[in-house]
Design a protein around this motif. Sequence first.
Motif, PDB file in Angstrom:
ATOM      1  N   ASN A 152       0.851  -1.183   0.000  1.00  0.00           N
ATOM      2  CA  ASN A 152       0.000   0.000   0.000  1.00  0.00           C
ATOM      3  C   ASN A 152       0.892   1.241   0.000  1.00  0.00           C
ATOM      4  O   ASN A 152       1.705   1.415   0.897  1.00  0.00           O
ATOM      5  N   PRO A 153       0.748   2.115  -1.008  1.00  0.00           N
ATOM      6  CA  PRO A 153       1.629   3.288  -1.072  1.00  0.00           C
ATOM      7  C   PRO A 153       1.375   4.300   0.043  1.00  0.00           C
ATOM      8  O   PRO A 153       2.223   5.135   0.328  1.00  0.00           O
ATOM      9  N   HIS A 154       0.239   4.193   0.704  1.00  0.00           N
ATOM     10  CA  HIS A 154      -0.097   5.147   1.770  1.00  0.00           C
ATOM     11  C   HIS A 154       0.240   4.611   3.160  1.00  0.00           C
ATOM     12  O   HIS A 154       0.424   5.381   4.093  1.00  0.00           O
ATOM     13  N   ALA A 165       0.839  -4.987   3.115  1.00  0.00           N
ATOM     14  CA  ALA A 165       1.089  -5.626   1.820  1.00  0.00           C
ATOM     15  C   ALA A 165       0.018  -6.680   1.589  1.00  0.00           C
ATOM     16  O   ALA A 165      -0.473  -7.300   2.534  1.00  0.00           O
ATOM     17  N   ASN A 166      -0.357  -6.837   0.338  1.00  0.00           N
ATOM     18  CA  ASN A 166      -1.363  -7.817  -0.054  1.00  0.00           C
ATOM     19  C   ASN A 166      -0.898  -8.551  -1.299  1.00  0.00           C
ATOM     20  O   ASN A 166      -0.050  -8.073  -2.032  1.00  0.00           O
ATOM     21  N   ILE A 167      -1.527  -9.690  -1.532  1.00  0.00           N
ATOM     22  CA  ILE A 167      -1.314 -10.393  -2.790  1.00  0.00           C
ATOM     23  C   ILE A 167      -2.480 -10.034  -3.688  1.00  0.00           C
ATOM     24  O   ILE A 167      -3.636 -10.123  -3.278  1.00  0.00           O
ATOM     25  N   GLN A 168      -2.166  -9.605  -4.895  1.00  0.00           N
ATOM     26  CA  GLN A 168      -3.193  -9.154  -5.827  1.00  0.00           C
ATOM     27  C   GLN A 168      -3.008  -9.841  -7.174  1.00  0.00           C
ATOM     28  O   GLN A 168      -1.894  -9.951  -7.664  1.00  0.00           O
ATOM     29  N   GLU A 169      -4.103 -10.283  -7.765  1.00  0.00           N
ATOM     30  CA  GLU A 169      -4.071 -10.836  -9.110  1.00  0.00           C
ATOM     31  C   GLU A 169      -3.941  -9.674 -10.092  1.00  0.00           C
ATOM     32  O   GLU A 169      -4.547  -8.619  -9.904  1.00  0.00           O
ATOM     33  N   ALA A 170      -3.139  -9.857 -11.132  1.00  0.00           N
ATOM     34  CA  ALA A 170      -2.929  -8.823 -12.147  1.00  0.00           C
ATOM     35  C   ALA A 170      -2.769  -9.493 -13.507  1.00  0.00           C
ATOM     36  O   ALA A 170      -2.675 -10.717 -13.592  1.00  0.00           O
ATOM     37  N   ALA A 171      -2.720  -8.688 -14.554  1.00  0.00           N
ATOM     38  CA  ALA A 171      -2.593  -9.221 -15.912  1.00  0.00           C
ATOM     39  C   ALA A 171      -1.355  -8.660 -16.590  1.00  0.00           C
ATOM     40  O   ALA A 171      -0.965  -7.512 -16.357  1.00  0.00           O
ATOM     41  N   ILE A 172      -0.760  -9.489 -17.427  1.00  0.00           N
ATOM     42  CA  ILE A 172       0.318  -9.035 -18.303  1.00  0.00           C
ATOM     43  C   ILE A 172      -0.341  -8.625 -19.618  1.00  0.00           C
ATOM     44  O   ILE A 172      -1.122  -9.381 -20.192  1.00  0.00           O
ATOM     45  N   VAL A 173      -0.064  -7.405 -20.066  1.00  0.00           N
ATOM     46  CA  VAL A 173      -0.689  -6.858 -21.276  1.00  0.00           C
ATOM     47  C   VAL A 173       0.345  -6.142 -22.130  1.00  0.00           C
ATOM     48  O   VAL A 173       1.439  -5.813 -21.655  1.00  0.00           O
ATOM     49  N   GLN A 174      -0.003  -5.879 -23.397  1.00  0.00           N
ATOM     50  CA  GLN A 174       0.829  -5.015 -24.236  1.00  0.00           C
ATOM     51  C   GLN A 174       0.746  -3.605 -23.684  1.00  0.00           C
ATOM     52  O   GLN A 174      -0.335  -3.146 -23.321  1.00  0.00           O
ATOM     53  N   ASN A 175       1.859  -2.932 -23.620  1.00  0.00           N
ATOM     54  CA  ASN A 175       1.878  -1.544 -23.169  1.00  0.00           C
ATOM     55  C   ASN A 175       1.227  -0.696 -24.258  1.00  0.00           C
ATOM     56  O   ASN A 175       1.709  -0.676 -25.393  1.00  0.00           O
ATOM     57  N   PRO A 176       0.137   0.018 -23.965  1.00  0.00           N
ATOM     58  CA  PRO A 176      -0.549   0.784 -25.005  1.00  0.00           C
ATOM     59  C   PRO A 176       0.275   1.950 -25.554  1.00  0.00           C
ATOM     60  O   PRO A 176       0.044   2.400 -26.668  1.00  0.00           O
ATOM     61  N   ASP A 177       1.244   2.426 -24.784  1.00  0.00           N
ATOM     62  CA  ASP A 177       2.081   3.542 -25.231  1.00  0.00           C
ATOM     63  C   ASP A 177       3.338   3.083 -25.957  1.00  0.00           C
ATOM     64  O   ASP A 177       3.928   3.846 -26.719  1.00  0.00           O
ATOM     65  N   HIS A 178       3.776   1.859 -25.686  1.00  0.00           N
ATOM     66  CA  HIS A 178       4.982   1.294 -26.298  1.00  0.00           C
ATOM     67  C   HIS A 178       4.666  -0.153 -26.655  1.00  0.00           C
ATOM     68  O   HIS A 178       4.923  -1.062 -25.857  1.00  0.00           O
ATOM     69  N   GLU A 179       4.135  -0.378 -27.840  1.00  0.00           N
ATOM     70  CA  GLU A 179       3.617  -1.696 -28.205  1.00  0.00           C
ATOM     71  C   GLU A 179       4.669  -2.797 -28.241  1.00  0.00           C
ATOM     72  O   GLU A 179       4.330  -3.973 -28.201  1.00  0.00           O
TER      73      GLU A 179
END
Length: 89
Positions: A23-25, A30-44
């Motif tokens: 948590n930045p605040h 700290a937590n475990i969070q599910e996330a996705a790997i994606v193409q960077n929309p600004d740098h394909e």
Amino acid sequence: MDVHEAYDQQYEPGDIVYVIYRNPHIQNVANIQEAAIVQNPDHEEEISLFLYETYYPVSDELAIFKTKEEALEAYETYFGDLEGANELW
């Protein structure tokens, strides 16, 4: 090939991964969070970690795990038992 390119090759767009997210605040949360790997929309030519509606560069500075079990093991190593902690999945 630099370190980030080598690290990028471990993941493909569409991969679901698990991250230990601080948590930045509140730095001691700290937590475990599910996330996705994606193409960077600004740098394909790059991939990104998509977490909380934000794109993060995939690098060895992030605690990214391919399975929930790997993330749990690392969390318990660095932060102690998850019992009573906030799991976000």
